[in-house]
Design a protein around this motif. Structure first.
Motif, PDB file in Angstrom:
ATOM      1  N   ASP A  47      39.246  35.795  44.719  1.00 28.41           N
ATOM      2  CA  ASP A  47      39.803  35.649  46.069  1.00 28.41           C
ATOM      3  C   ASP A  47      40.733  34.453  46.171  1.00 28.41           C
ATOM      4  OD1 ASP A  47      38.457  37.868  47.009  1.00 28.41           O
ATOM      5  OD2 ASP A  47      36.688  36.708  47.550  1.00 28.41           O
ATOM      6  N   GLY A  48      41.570  34.296  45.155  1.00 29.64           N
ATOM      7  CA  GLY A  48      42.511  33.184  45.160  1.00 29.64           C
ATOM      8  C   GLY A  48      43.654  33.423  46.127  1.00 29.64           C
ATOM      9  N   PRO A  49      44.484  32.403  46.338  1.00 33.85           N
ATOM     10  CA  PRO A  49      45.580  32.501  47.302  1.00 33.85           C
ATOM     11  C   PRO A  49      46.790  33.220  46.733  1.00 33.85           C
ATOM     12  CG  PRO A  49      45.585  30.352  46.284  1.00 33.85           C
ATOM     13  CD  PRO A  49      44.371  31.073  45.746  1.00 33.85           C
ATOM     14  N   VAL A  50      47.651  33.630  47.630  1.00 34.40           N
ATOM     15  CA  VAL A  50      48.929  34.209  47.249  1.00 34.40           C
ATOM     16  C   VAL A  50      49.988  33.132  47.378  1.00 34.40           C
ATOM     17  CG1 VAL A  50      50.697  35.908  47.829  1.00 34.40           C
ATOM     18  CG2 VAL A  50      48.285  36.521  47.999  1.00 34.40           C
ATOM     19  N   THR A  51      50.779  32.941  46.324  1.00 39.53           N
ATOM     20  CA  THR A  51      51.909  32.021  46.375  1.00 39.53           C
ATOM     21  C   THR A  51      53.170  32.859  46.463  1.00 39.53           C
ATOM     22  OG1 THR A  51      50.745  30.405  45.023  1.00 39.53           O
ATOM     23  CG2 THR A  51      53.133  30.166  45.205  1.00 39.53           C
ATOM     24  N   GLU A  52      53.947  32.671  47.509  1.00 43.29           N
ATOM     25  CA  GLU A  52      55.105  33.519  47.733  1.00 43.29           C
ATOM     26  C   GLU A  52      56.408  32.737  47.739  1.00 43.29           C
ATOM     27  OE1 GLU A  52      54.365  37.181  50.271  1.00 43.29           O
ATOM     28  OE2 GLU A  52      53.463  35.599  51.443  1.00 43.29           O
ATOM     29  N   THR A  53      57.459  33.427  47.345  1.00 43.51           N
ATOM     30  CA  THR A  53      58.798  32.908  47.532  1.00 43.51           C
ATOM     31  C   THR A  53      59.266  33.336  48.909  1.00 43.51           C
ATOM     32  OG1 THR A  53      59.238  33.219  45.179  1.00 43.51           O
ATOM     33  CG2 THR A  53      61.141  32.911  46.610  1.00 43.51           C
ATOM     34  N   VAL A  85      54.052  44.657  37.616  1.00 43.54           N
ATOM     35  CA  VAL A  85      52.855  43.845  37.786  1.00 43.54           C
ATOM     36  C   VAL A  85      52.615  43.133  36.459  1.00 43.54           C
ATOM     37  CG1 VAL A  85      50.378  43.863  38.255  1.00 43.54           C
ATOM     38  CG2 VAL A  85      51.872  45.489  39.433  1.00 43.54           C
ATOM     39  N   ILE A  86      52.646  41.801  36.480  1.00 42.30           N
ATOM     40  CA  ILE A  86      52.441  41.010  35.265  1.00 42.30           C
ATOM     41  C   ILE A  86      51.133  40.245  35.418  1.00 42.30           C
ATOM     42  CG2 ILE A  86      53.424  39.292  33.707  1.00 42.30           C
ATOM     43  CD1 ILE A  86      56.149  39.805  35.033  1.00 42.30           C
ATOM     44  N   ASN A  87      50.130  40.652  34.649  1.00 42.31           N
ATOM     45  CA  ASN A  87      48.816  40.029  34.740  1.00 42.31           C
ATOM     46  C   ASN A  87      48.573  39.119  33.541  1.00 42.31           C
ATOM     47  OD1 ASN A  87      45.631  40.461  33.862  1.00 42.31           O
ATOM     48  ND2 ASN A  87      45.934  40.033  36.037  1.00 42.31           N
ATOM     49  N   PHE A  88      48.155  37.897  33.808  1.00 40.78           N
ATOM     50  CA  PHE A  88      47.834  36.929  32.756  1.00 40.78           C
ATOM     51  C   PHE A  88      46.310  36.840  32.635  1.00 40.78           C
ATOM     52  CE2 PHE A  88      52.073  35.888  34.116  1.00 40.78           C
ATOM     53  CZ  PHE A  88      52.727  35.512  32.952  1.00 40.78           C
ATOM     54  N   SER A 175      45.864  35.306  36.681  1.00 42.90           N
ATOM     55  CA  SER A 175      46.965  35.157  37.629  1.00 42.90           C
ATOM     56  C   SER A 175      47.830  36.405  37.510  1.00 42.90           C
ATOM     57  CB  SER A 175      47.803  33.913  37.334  1.00 42.90           C
ATOM     58  OG  SER A 175      47.080  32.726  37.564  1.00 42.90           O
ATOM     59  N   THR A 176      48.334  36.884  38.633  1.00 43.77           N
ATOM     60  CA  THR A 176      49.121  38.116  38.621  1.00 43.77           C
ATOM     61  C   THR A 176      50.427  37.919  39.369  1.00 43.77           C
ATOM     62  OG1 THR A 176      47.065  39.396  38.620  1.00 43.77           O
ATOM     63  CG2 THR A 176      49.098  40.593  39.075  1.00 43.77           C
ATOM     64  N   VAL A 177      51.532  38.208  38.688  1.00 38.32           N
ATOM     65  CA  VAL A 177      52.869  38.093  39.264  1.00 38.32           C
ATOM     66  C   VAL A 177      53.328  39.477  39.705  1.00 38.32           C
ATOM     67  CG1 VAL A 177      55.262  37.433  38.821  1.00 38.32           C
ATOM     68  CG2 VAL A 177      53.398  36.158  37.739  1.00 38.32           C
ATOM     69  N   ASN A 184      63.094  40.608  41.704  1.00 34.79           N
ATOM     70  CA  ASN A 184      62.770  39.264  42.180  1.00 34.79           C
ATOM     71  C   ASN A 184      61.263  39.080  42.280  1.00 34.79           C
ATOM     72  OD1 ASN A 184      65.548  38.677  42.559  1.00 34.79           O
ATOM     73  ND2 ASN A 184      65.496  39.703  44.547  1.00 34.79           N
ATOM     74  N   VAL A 185      60.818  37.839  42.154  1.00 34.93           N
ATOM     75  CA  VAL A 185      59.395  37.539  42.255  1.00 34.93           C
ATOM     76  C   VAL A 185      58.977  37.581  43.721  1.00 34.93           C
ATOM     77  CG1 VAL A 185      57.585  35.850  41.837  1.00 34.93           C
ATOM     78  CG2 VAL A 185      59.434  36.120  40.182  1.00 34.93           C
ATOM     79  N   ALA A 186      58.137  38.560  44.075  1.00 37.25           N
ATOM     80  CA  ALA A 186      57.641  38.675  45.441  1.00 37.25           C
ATOM     81  C   ALA A 186      56.530  37.671  45.700  1.00 37.25           C
ATOM     82  CB  ALA A 186      57.136  40.097  45.712  1.00 37.25           C
ATOM     83  N   GLY A 187      55.736  37.369  44.671  1.00 39.78           N
ATOM     84  CA  GLY A 187      54.659  36.396  44.820  1.00 39.78           C
ATOM     85  C   GLY A 187      53.741  36.401  43.620  1.00 39.78           C
ATOM     86  N   ILE A 188      52.847  35.425  43.619  1.00 38.76           N
ATOM     87  CA  ILE A 188      51.856  35.292  42.548  1.00 38.76           C
ATOM     88  C   ILE A 188      50.475  35.190  43.177  1.00 38.76           C
ATOM     89  CG2 ILE A 188      51.065  33.905  40.587  1.00 38.76           C
ATOM     90  CD1 ILE A 188      53.914  32.884  40.274  1.00 38.76           C
ATOM     91  N   TYR A 189      49.553  36.028  42.705  1.00 38.87           N
ATOM     92  CA  TYR A 189      48.181  35.998  43.196  1.00 38.87           C
ATOM     93  C   TYR A 189      47.317  35.287  42.166  1.00 38.87           C
ATOM     94  CZ  TYR A 189      43.928  37.495  45.574  1.00 38.87           C
ATOM     95  OH  TYR A 189      42.737  37.504  46.256  1.00 38.87           O
ATOM     96  N   SER A 190      46.667  34.216  42.582  1.00 36.99           N
ATOM     97  CA  SER A 190      45.803  33.448  41.686  1.00 36.99           C
ATOM     98  C   SER A 190      44.356  33.842  41.923  1.00 36.99           C
ATOM     99  CB  SER A 190      45.972  31.942  41.943  1.00 36.99           C
ATOM    100  OG  SER A 190      47.300  31.547  41.703  1.00 36.99           O
TER     101      SER A 190
END
Length: 220
Positions: A47-53, A85-88, A175-177, A184-190
């Motif tokens: 349940d991490g935060p979303v980091t958005e551009t 979807v880029i998942n690390f 982490s998922t981009v 374009n990068v819509a956001g990153i979910y941690s």
């Protein structure tokens, strides 16, 4: 040319050069932190935060080089420009293990549609290797599109700044981009994503009408 104009040009060059040096320094610092955190087993809680551009100024998704299952280099820019979807992840990461079945379900649902999935294993050559990652995948019968971030230890002479982890300044797993249909990068979910949230975000980036909307809106 007037002295004032020359001074202005020189000043701009210094600013641009300084910004470039600062960005490269930040990338290297973050990569070093990521390597250390990988060795220490750092995980991002669920349940991490979303980091958005900001919507009006989304940045172009940076390019990077990873390796496929056959050991061939793959550049992100060569994948065809679909929403992605880029998942690390890493096999030692407990929260990665929690979310992996949901990624498999969502991948199976959208496979063949206008969407790409890249499950990038953080193969730093120490805590995670191709062998440990493959063993985990085989044991759990996952058939997701997996790539290996072996630029982290200079595979094939690549600089570490070519790695996917460095490109997105990843500081913990999972982490998922999310890259939209404009590239374009819509956001990153941690943190770990469940099936419901992942589905909402996949549909969000697949819909071209959402390219100026917030990822937070997709999760409501």
């Amino acid at each position: 040319m007037k002295k004032s104009t020359i001074g202005l040009i020189v000043g701009l060059i210094i600013v641009v050069f300084g910004a470039s040096m600062a960005y490269n320094s930040l990338q290297k610092k973050n990569l070093a932190q990521n390597k250390q955190q990988s060795e220490e087993g750092l995980e991002v809680k669920t349940d991490g935060p979303v980091t958005e551009t900001p919507n009006q100024s989304r940045a172009k998704a940076p390019d990077f080089t990873v390796f496929d299952g056959e050991g061939k280099q793959v550049k992100f820019s060569d994948l065809g420009g679909k929403p992605t979807v880029i998942n690390f992840w890493a096999s030692w990461c407990s929260f990665c293990k929690i979310e992996m079945p949901d990624f498999q379900e969502v991948y199976d649902k959208y496979k063949g549609q206008n969407i790409e999935f890249m499950m990038i294993a953080g193969t730093d050559g120490k805590r995670e290797t191709r062998e440990t990652a493959d063993s985990f995948l085989k044991e759990n019968t996952y058939n997701l599109p997996v790539y290996y971030d072996e630029a982290l230890f200079n595979q094939d002479g690549l600089d570490v700044l070519d790695s996917a982890n460095a490109a997105y300044m990843i500081s913990g797993y999972p982490s998922t981009v999310f890259v939209d249909s404009d590239g374009n990068v819509a956001g990153i979910y941690s943190g770990a994503l469940d099936q419901a949230r992942l589905t909402k975000l996949v549909e969000f980036i697949m819909d071209e009408n959402n390219n100026q909307k917030s990822m937070d809106e997709a999760l409501k």
